[in-house]
Design an enzyme around this catalytic site. Structure first.
Site, PDB file in Angstrom:
ATOM      1  N   LEU A 297     -70.723 -35.754  74.409  1.00  0.00           N
ATOM      2  CA  LEU A 297     -71.641 -35.731  73.008  1.00  0.00           C
ATOM      3  C   LEU A 297     -71.321 -36.873  72.121  1.00  0.00           C
ATOM      4  CD1 LEU A 297     -71.700 -31.901  72.620  1.00  0.00           C
ATOM      5  CD2 LEU A 297     -73.360 -33.326  73.451  1.00  0.00           C
ATOM      6  N   ASP A 299     -68.051 -39.797  70.250  1.00  0.00           N
ATOM      7  CA  ASP A 299     -66.617 -40.134  70.025  1.00  0.00           C
ATOM      8  C   ASP A 299     -66.485 -40.249  68.525  1.00  0.00           C
ATOM      9  OD1 ASP A 299     -65.939 -42.387  72.702  1.00  0.00           O
ATOM     10  OD2 ASP A 299     -64.854 -40.635  71.950  1.00  0.00           O
ATOM     11  N   GLY A 300     -65.325 -39.528  67.857  1.00  0.00           N
ATOM     12  CA  GLY A 300     -65.142 -39.691  66.397  1.00  0.00           C
ATOM     13  C   GLY A 300     -63.840 -40.366  66.156  1.00  0.00           C
ATOM     14  N   GLY A 301     -63.449 -40.436  65.005  1.00  0.00           N
ATOM     15  CA  GLY A 301     -62.079 -40.999  64.703  1.00  0.00           C
ATOM     16  C   GLY A 301     -60.997 -39.985  65.089  1.00  0.00           C
ATOM     17  N   PHE A 302     -61.005 -38.916  65.395  1.00  0.00           N
ATOM     18  CA  PHE A 302     -59.850 -37.874  65.610  1.00  0.00           C
ATOM     19  C   PHE A 302     -60.106 -37.295  67.082  1.00  0.00           C
ATOM     20  CE2 PHE A 302     -58.615 -38.811  61.856  1.00  0.00           C
ATOM     21  CZ  PHE A 302     -59.367 -38.359  60.556  1.00  0.00           C
ATOM     22  N   LYS A 319     -64.197 -29.992  71.296  1.00  0.00           N
ATOM     23  CA  LYS A 319     -63.485 -31.209  70.892  1.00  0.00           C
ATOM     24  C   LYS A 319     -62.110 -31.326  71.347  1.00  0.00           C
ATOM     25  CE  LYS A 319     -62.319 -33.318  66.117  1.00  0.00           C
ATOM     26  NZ  LYS A 319     -62.364 -32.963  64.636  1.00  0.00           N
ATOM     27  N   ASP A 416     -65.048 -35.738  54.032  1.00  0.00           N
ATOM     28  CA  ASP A 416     -65.538 -36.740  55.019  1.00  0.00           C
ATOM     29  C   ASP A 416     -67.078 -36.523  55.126  1.00  0.00           C
ATOM     30  OD1 ASP A 416     -65.569 -38.846  56.767  1.00  0.00           O
ATOM     31  OD2 ASP A 416     -64.875 -37.840  58.331  1.00  0.00           O
TER      32      ASP A 416
END
Length: 629
Positions: A297, A299-302, A319, A416
């Site tokens: 779904l 890609d994030g920073g974490f 996640k 954020d």
């Protein structure tokens, strides 16, 4: 020695319980029918200070009372997201057989947890065509909904009912039933009041704490309790140290067995303390088809987020935290702790997690199918890209602001806020996500000192400059979101000129120079519709206030919600807007109206400090996700 330590701990527990016994006697978690309940629910045999909603558990099927001495409703189901589905059995039986006579005497208590719809019971001689309705058999009348203000309702009587009562069928025909859901949202201070032995009571739209255990006459009792605990803790430390020395060799020989025991206790700790389900790694691996790229779904920073379906059929977003992130355990525990203490319709729900000693750290959320606000505003090659009308954007702004105001009332800073963290459900309702960077701000301090973290383009410049994190840092980030909503431009765009790479700088420059028309997306109808021009300019003015360099000049999120709802009221009063088809009906512009007239009384700073200063932080969250938590 281990027995002595356990006894001492039990003794301390009894002391703490006794100190609050006069306040908490009779208040506890309980089972009613097949469901487990806790505050804000209480049983009929408990004192009223134990909760806000009374449950009758004497029968096999529990019943609930929505107001004191009010009507009893049957409880059908309870979800983990603090949503309870109830039914009026007598009225439902009447509606099922086609009779509507009981609706005339039906009424519901004023409640912030219910969305109401207006039905019209009309004589058949006043029959309406082209609108959804449900027949009232044999009574000479019909039941209608979605009748606009411009339709004649003579011969009709209005009835306020929950939105979920009307279920569309084929064509214009609908079913009406007496089943509805309550989504209960209480601020964090209400739970703290209950835990301190007080009674959380509802006064109009606010909550008041009465009788919490903070009176001055408890000083000596608390002093004695503190001294007792302090001395006992010292004794326990000594005993534990001795125990550790004596059994050190034993632990070395049986390390593998102890490791298994630790994993078991960790699962039990998560289940008891956080009160959320624990998923096994294998179950989530199967749910996501072994974390297939086809299920990706975003890609994030974490971490990376995957679509999945668990055993009970629920669609979820899983996640998967990056293994190379040395702070992943801290973010994992932080997000669990925050989401389990919050309940709001515009915050994403956490369904569960893996054990913190699992093979990988995984968080399981409700699946939000309509992507992010960023996808719809300027996403490229995404399945969710599409135009958001002005009324939809204003609704998104209000719901996001309401969620942030709720966080701040619960002493939590999101840290954020951005359009990739604002998800949209099937009805374009807002779900604010990603609490990995969130911080608890104690009510007795004005800020916390911490290294700046967040996403470039959204970070409060004062927070970046002074390392002081406040709730006004979220206000600044939300100001950027407001500008994105009215401009359809991303927060950072290196293709723009250097002074306008950051959208906040571009917005401040345009608004100060009375060039708001160059900022606002013309596809919203700014040039052709007076109402849209007025409302978008008012939102631009509000965004300007949120983007002030000095955080004391920014409004609170509560004030932002108030202003946005006032703007929405302007939309509802505007006669030039057709809400059903989103078409624009142009009218001549009044001679004294325009963006310059609206903004001329604002006191702008002469030279606002630009937030385009370059800075580097390895802790920031890159703005690369299409579906990021």
């Amino acid at each position: 020695m281990e027995t002595v330590s356990v006894l001492l701990f039990f003794f301390l527990f009894l002391l703490a319980a006794e100190a609050r016994s006069t306040k908490r006697t009779g208040c506890k978690d309980f089972t009613c029918g097949e469901h487990d309940f806790k505050f804000p629910f209480f049983r009929t045999d408990m004192p009223s200070r134990c909760g806000l909603f009374k449950l009758n558990c004497s029968a096999n099927i529990p019943e609930i009372q929505l107001e004191k001495d009010g009507k009893w409703y049957t409880v059908k189901s309870v979800s983990q997201a603090n949503t309870i589905t109830i039914i009026d059995p007598r009225l439902n039986q009447s509606l099922t057989t086609g009779g509507c006579s009981d609706l005339s005497s039906f009424s519901l208590p004023d409640s912030p947890w219910l969305k109401l719809n207006t039905l019209y019971k009309c004589n058949n001689s006043s029959r309406k065509n082209g609108f959804s309705y449900a027949n009232c058999r044999g009574e000479g009348s019909s039941l209608y909904y979605n009748l606009g203000d411009d339709h004649d309702v003579s011969g009709c009587s209005p009835i306020k009912t929950p939105e979920s009562w009307v279920t569309p069928k084929n064509g214009n025909l609908s079913d009406v039933n007496a089943t509805f859901s309550l989504h209960i949202e209480l601020p964090g201070n209400c739970f703290r009041c209950h835990n301190n032995g007080g009674e959380c009571t509802k006064v109009k739209n606010n909550y008041r704490c009465v009788g919490a255990n903070t009176e001055p006459n408890n000083y000596h009792a608390e002093m004695r309790l503190g001294l007792g605990i302090g001395g006992s803790v010292i004794l326990i430390i000594i005993l534990v140290a001795l125990f550790a020395v004596i059994h050190r060799n034993y632990r070395r020989k049986d390390g593998s067995e102890l490791s298994r025991d630790n994993s078991k206790s960790d699962v039990e700790f998560s289940q008891v303390f956080f009160k959320i389900p624990i998923f096994s790694y294998k179950e989530l691996q199967a749910a996501t088809d072994n974390f297939s790229k086809d299920r990706l779904l975003g890609d994030g920073g974490f971490g990376t987020v995957y679509y999945g379906k668990v055993r009970d059929g629920r669609e979820v977003a899983v996640k998967r935290l990056y293994e190379h992130n040395y702070r992943r355990l801290e973010q994992f525990m932080n997000e669990i702790e925050i989401l389990t203490r919050l309940h709001h319709k515009n915050l994403v729900s956490l369904y569960g997690c893996t054990s913190r000693r699992s093979r990988e750290l995984l968080l399981v959320y409700e699946f939000i199918p309509n992507g992010t606000v960023a996808d719809h505003l300027y996403g490229e090659n995404t399945p969710h890209q599409g135009f958001l009308t002005w009324s939809m954007r204003l609704s998104i702004a209000i719901e996001t602001a309401s969620a942030l105001a709720y966080l701040h009332a619960s002493d939590i800073i999101h840290r954020d806020v951005k359009t990739t963290n604002i998800l949209l459900d099937r009805n374009f309702g807002v779900k604010v996500a990603d609490f990995g960077l969130s911080r608890l701000l104690p009510s007795d301090v004005t800020h916390v000192s911490t290294a700046p973290q967040g996403t470039p383009g959204y970070v409060d410049p004062e927070y970046h400059r002074c390392y002081h994190l406040t709730d006004k840092s979220d206000v600044y980030s939300f100001g950027v979101v407001l500008v994105e909503l009215i401009s359809s431009k991303p927060a950072v765009d290196i293709s723009r000129c250097k002074s306008e790479i950051n959208l906040s700088s571009l917005a401040i420059n345009k608004i100060q120079n009375h060039a708001t028309h160059e900022l606002i997306d013309q596809n919203l109808g700014y040039a052709t519709n007076e109402g849209v021009r007025k409302m978008t300019t008012m939102v631009a003015e509000l965004a300007f206030q949120c983007l002030q360099q000095d955080n004391t000049m920014r409004p609170t999120m509560e004030q932002v919600v108030h202003e946005l709802k006032g703007i929405q009221n302007e939309e509802q009063k505007c006669p030039t807007y057709d809400y059903r088809e989103e078409t624009i009906i142009p009218h001549p512009s009044p001679p004294d109206w325009g963006e310059a007239a609206l903004l001329k009384n604002m006191k702008f700073p002469r030279s606002p400090v630009s937030v385009t200063d370059q800075w580097t932080s390895k802790s920031t969250t890159p703005n690369t996700s299409a579906y990021e938590f």
